[in-house]
Write an enzyme that holds these catalytic residues in place. Structure first.
Site, PDB file in Angstrom:
ATOM      1  N   LEU A   1       0.887  -1.154   0.000  1.00  0.00           N
ATOM      2  CA  LEU A   1       0.000   0.000   0.000  1.00  0.00           C
ATOM      3  C   LEU A   1       0.925   1.202   0.000  1.00  0.00           C
ATOM      4  O   LEU A   1       1.847   1.275   0.819  1.00  0.00           O
ATOM      5  CB  LEU A   1      -0.893  -0.037   1.248  1.00  0.00           C
ATOM      6  CG  LEU A   1      -2.107   0.866   1.333  1.00  0.00           C
ATOM      7  CD1 LEU A   1      -3.044   0.665   0.148  1.00  0.00           C
ATOM      8  CD2 LEU A   1      -2.858   0.618   2.627  1.00  0.00           C
ATOM      9  N   ASP A   2       0.742   2.108  -0.934  1.00  0.00           N
ATOM     10  CA  ASP A   2       1.665   3.221  -1.096  1.00  0.00           C
ATOM     11  C   ASP A   2       1.857   4.008   0.195  1.00  0.00           C
ATOM     12  O   ASP A   2       0.968   4.070   1.049  1.00  0.00           O
ATOM     13  CB  ASP A   2       1.162   4.171  -2.184  1.00  0.00           C
ATOM     14  CG  ASP A   2       1.203   3.553  -3.560  1.00  0.00           C
ATOM     15  OD1 ASP A   2       2.105   2.739  -3.829  1.00  0.00           O
ATOM     16  OD2 ASP A   2       0.323   3.873  -4.365  1.00  0.00           O
ATOM     17  N   TYR A   3       3.019   4.608   0.314  1.00  0.00           N
ATOM     18  CA  TYR A   3       3.396   5.427   1.468  1.00  0.00           C
ATOM     19  C   TYR A   3       2.315   6.451   1.798  1.00  0.00           C
ATOM     20  O   TYR A   3       1.975   6.654   2.957  1.00  0.00           O
ATOM     21  CB  TYR A   3       4.732   6.112   1.131  1.00  0.00           C
ATOM     22  CG  TYR A   3       5.307   7.010   2.188  1.00  0.00           C
ATOM     23  CD1 TYR A   3       5.826   6.481   3.359  1.00  0.00           C
ATOM     24  CD2 TYR A   3       5.367   8.382   1.995  1.00  0.00           C
ATOM     25  CE1 TYR A   3       6.381   7.312   4.327  1.00  0.00           C
ATOM     26  CE2 TYR A   3       5.923   9.213   2.944  1.00  0.00           C
ATOM     27  CZ  TYR A   3       6.424   8.676   4.115  1.00  0.00           C
ATOM     28  OH  TYR A   3       6.976   9.491   5.070  1.00  0.00           O
TER      29      TYR A   3
END
Length: 180
Positions: free
Chosen positions: A41-43
């Site tokens: 899950l992206d930053y």
């Protein structure tokens, strides 16, 4: 072992970070030893992250051939027209090829979520809306690229579910073991 974790905004989906200055990682949340993120899950995204110590389970959860649905709640800039929602449902052309069809609908009322830190910038002159988008593939930053492609830039992105597993009442930074 399978763990549901509510990944806060601006936290990496790994346990270490070599960048300077270092960013927040999963190491700061008291997770059990020897578990790893099943997918990513992206930053700058929030919400459900599954972690496991079982490589076969991680593969079943994340391999595109298994087509596990992933549902995202997406705050977008602008008000989606029926045509824009249909374009998301039909699949959109991205620079790495067309996406598979997705489920997309307006979320009314908006989901009741925790406050984000820092908050999404509010602009009085630009309306926003919340969408529920369900994908069965997982390209890099796909939801953000899809909404941008139809003229609805993403302001906030929260993964609500992955396969049969949902975020439910977990608050940012909280986790729970899932049976099975």
């Amino acid at each position: 072992m399978l763990i549901a974790f509510n990944k806060p905004f601006n936290v990496l989906c790994q346990f270490t970070d070599r960048s300077q200055p270092p960013r927040a990682t999963l190491a700061g949340f008291g997770l059990p030893a020897n578990v790893y993120a099943a997918g990513r899950l992206d930053y700058d995204s929030e919400g459900l992250l599954l972690l496991t110590d079982d490589g076969n389970l991680a593969h079943r959860l994340t391999d595109p051939r298994h087509k596990q649905p992933k549902t995202y709640w997406v705050q977008v800039e602008g008000v989606p027209s029926a045509e824009k929602l249909q374009a998301l449902r039909d699949g959109v052309q991205l620079n790495d090829g067309p996406t598979l069809p997705a489920q997309a609908r307006l979320l009314e009322p908006a989901p009741r979520l925790w406050q984000r830190d820092p908050p999404v910038r509010f602009r009085k002159t630009v309306p926003d809306a919340w969408l529920a988008i369900t994908l069965r593939e997982g390209r890099n930053r796909q939801v953000r690229r899809m909404t941008a492609a139809v003229g609805l830039p993403t302001l906030r992105l929260v993964r609500a579910s992955m396969g049969p597993h949902a975020l439910d009442a977990l608050q940012p930074g909280q986790w729970r073991c899932i049976d099975g």
